[in-house]
Write an enzyme that holds these catalytic residues in place. Structure first.
Site, PDB file in Angstrom:
ATOM      1  CD  GLU A 117      -2.923  -1.195   2.285  1.00 53.41           C
ATOM      2  OE1 GLU A 117      -4.065  -1.567   2.017  1.00 53.41           O
ATOM      3  OE2 GLU A 117      -2.581  -0.874   3.427  1.00 53.41           O
ATOM      4  CB  CYS A 143       2.794   7.416   3.483  1.00 56.92           C
ATOM      5  SG  CYS A 143       3.281   6.225   4.715  1.00 56.92           S
ATOM      6  CB  CYS A 160       6.906  -5.028   9.108  1.00 50.69           C
ATOM      7  SG  CYS A 160       8.278  -4.175   9.922  1.00 50.69           S
ATOM      8  CB  CYS A 213       2.779  -1.503  14.005  1.00 52.27           C
ATOM      9  SG  CYS A 213       2.809  -1.222  12.219  1.00 52.27           S
ATOM     10  N   GLY A 268       6.707  -1.952   6.389  1.00 56.54           N
ATOM     11  CA  GLY A 268       8.092  -2.411   6.381  1.00 56.54           C
ATOM     12  C   GLY A 268       9.079  -1.505   7.082  1.00 56.54           C
ATOM     13  CD  GLU A 269      13.232  -0.159  10.007  1.00 57.53           C
ATOM     14  OE1 GLU A 269      12.343   0.243  10.768  1.00 57.53           O
ATOM     15  OE2 GLU A 269      14.127   0.595   9.554  1.00 57.53           O
ATOM     16  CG  ASN A 301      -4.132   5.932  13.547  1.00 58.93           C
ATOM     17  OD1 ASN A 301      -4.994   6.751  13.831  1.00 58.93           O
ATOM     18  ND2 ASN A 301      -2.974   6.273  12.999  1.00 58.93           N
ATOM     19  CB  CYS A 338       0.468   6.155  11.490  1.00 57.00           C
ATOM     20  SG  CYS A 338       0.925   7.759  10.985  1.00 57.00           S
TER      21      CYS A 338
END
Ligand code: SAH
Length: 370
Positions: A97, A110, A117, A124, A170-171, A302, A345
């Site tokens: 996304e 973004c 991840c 998250c 992801g990181e 969120n 987020c």
């Protein structure tokens, strides 16, 4: 598509140096790299036939040896507040996304750097989904390419996408092989021409890669701190066990020191009700940050399905902000955007075929370094 993808060189994800090398390899001059970059990134062209300032012979040569691969857009969702989320298919099993967030004075895209991840940050939603693989250059750049095209961006007109943040799935610092060249493409004048202040890599704290940024890439840095002490951070951001605060904080100081321009770090801090939002946490944070040139961004949590965390009250957020400001720490509160389409987020989930069998084994972080 009838092209045999495997045999052709993909140009979408090549930075200037790689593209120049490619043109040299087919006996062409270096300036072709700039020309083709403009076509691809500024005019959104993916067919060599449309590159009218290249000779017919060169266009044919390119069609035989290269391609500009773009992902399939599975869906485009628009939030009531103007936020747009794209779901892009990158292979048969996985979708990623990208989210565009329009504001008065800027437009931020973004983007994702991995499919899923591996870090398992407890608050998250991407982290709960598991991990499949690193994204390749073209898959990261494609998010900008698709968004630019969808938003009707034209070269030389005012930039609709003025900022790009690596804050999607992801990181990014566990995939530096692919995020660094793509950041270069975002900043290249022949491509998207964004300044280094407007391209931000956000990390949960991969210390060796923070040092790599300093050595080889001039971009802005955001650190997902979320806790002012190791005990709490171990719980919220488990990579803290590998790179605890006593290793992380000096790396942030190293990042801001030296260099040509004045740098600062953006410190992200998600506000979790009764977990990390108490006055004592604010005090600890002030001490931890010390004289680090930084700006703290408080992010209202969120929620997503099956989470046990709750968003901090407005009161708690403002009390926290006031404490920081009074201590001279610059602190803003991030406005929640696009939550009606799960684009805020930490809500990005895409479609990930988990390969880590998260419930059965612990991911070995060492193996994931890109
Ligand atoms: N792995 C990178 C980039 C992805 S996360 C990183 O950790 O920085 C982008 C930002 O969203 C991070 O600051 C992350 O901590 C924050 N975030 C994640 N989940 C969230 C949630 N549920 N609510 C609010 N912010 C969240």
């Amino acid at each position: 598509m009838t092209d045999k993808i495997e045999e052709k060189v993909d140009l979408l994800g090549m930075d200037r140096a790689e593209l120049t090398e490619f043109f040299a390899s087919i006996g062409e001059k270096p300036f072709r790299a700039g020309q083709v970059m403009k076509w691809i990134h500024q005019f959104g062209v993916s067919d060599f036939e449309e590159m009218t300032n290249l000779s017919k012979a060169l266009r044919e040569k390119l069609s035989k040896t290269a391609l500009i691969r773009t992902p399939k857009i599975v869906s485009e969702q628009r939030s009531e507040d103007g936020t747009i989320k794209w779901l892009l298919e990158v292979d048969n099993h996985n979708c990623i996304e990208a989210v565009f967030i329009p504001e008065k004075s800027r437009g931020t895209l973004c983007i994702s750097s991995q499919v899923g991840c591996a870090l398992e940050c407890s608050f998250c939603s991407t982290g709960q989904q598991g991990f499949n693989r690193n994204l390749e250059n073209w898959e990261i750049v494609a998010q900008m390419w698709v968004a630019n095209k969808a938003l009707g961006c034209k070269p030389k007109e005012e930039r609709v996408i003025s900022n790009v943040v690596f804050m999607g799935m992801g990181e990014p610092l566990l995939n530096v092989t692919h995020t660094f060249p793509t950041a270069r493409i975002l900043m290249d004048d022949n491509a998207y021409g964004l300044s280094k202040r407007r391209v931000t890599i956000s990390t949960a704290g991969v210390v060796p890669a923070i040092d790599k940024i300093k050595e080889s890439l001039d971009v802005s840095l955001a650190i997902s701190l979320h806790a002012p002490n190791n005990a709490l951070r171990d719980e919220l951001v488990p990579i803290n066990k590998k790179y605890p605060l006593e290793k992380l904080m000096p790396s942030l100081h190293r990042y801001v020191e030296g260099g040509h321009s004045k740098k600062h770090v953006t410190v992200e801090y998600v506000m979790l009700d009764h977990v990390n939002d108490r006055p004592e946490h604010a005090q600890q944070l002030i001490e931890l940050l010390g004289d680090l040139p930084c700006k703290v961004n408080l992010i209202p949590f969120n929620p997503f399905p099956n989470t046990h965390y709750k968003r901090s009250s407005n009161n708690a957020v403002h009390r926290f902000q006031d404490a920081l400001m009074q201590a001279g720490v610059n602190c803003t509160v991030r406005r929640t955007r696009g939550d009606d389409i799960d684009a805020a987020c930490g809500q990005l989930a895409g479609k990930v075929k988990d390969r880590t069998k998260r419930t059965l084994q612990t991911v070995k972080l060492d193996k994931l370094h890109g």
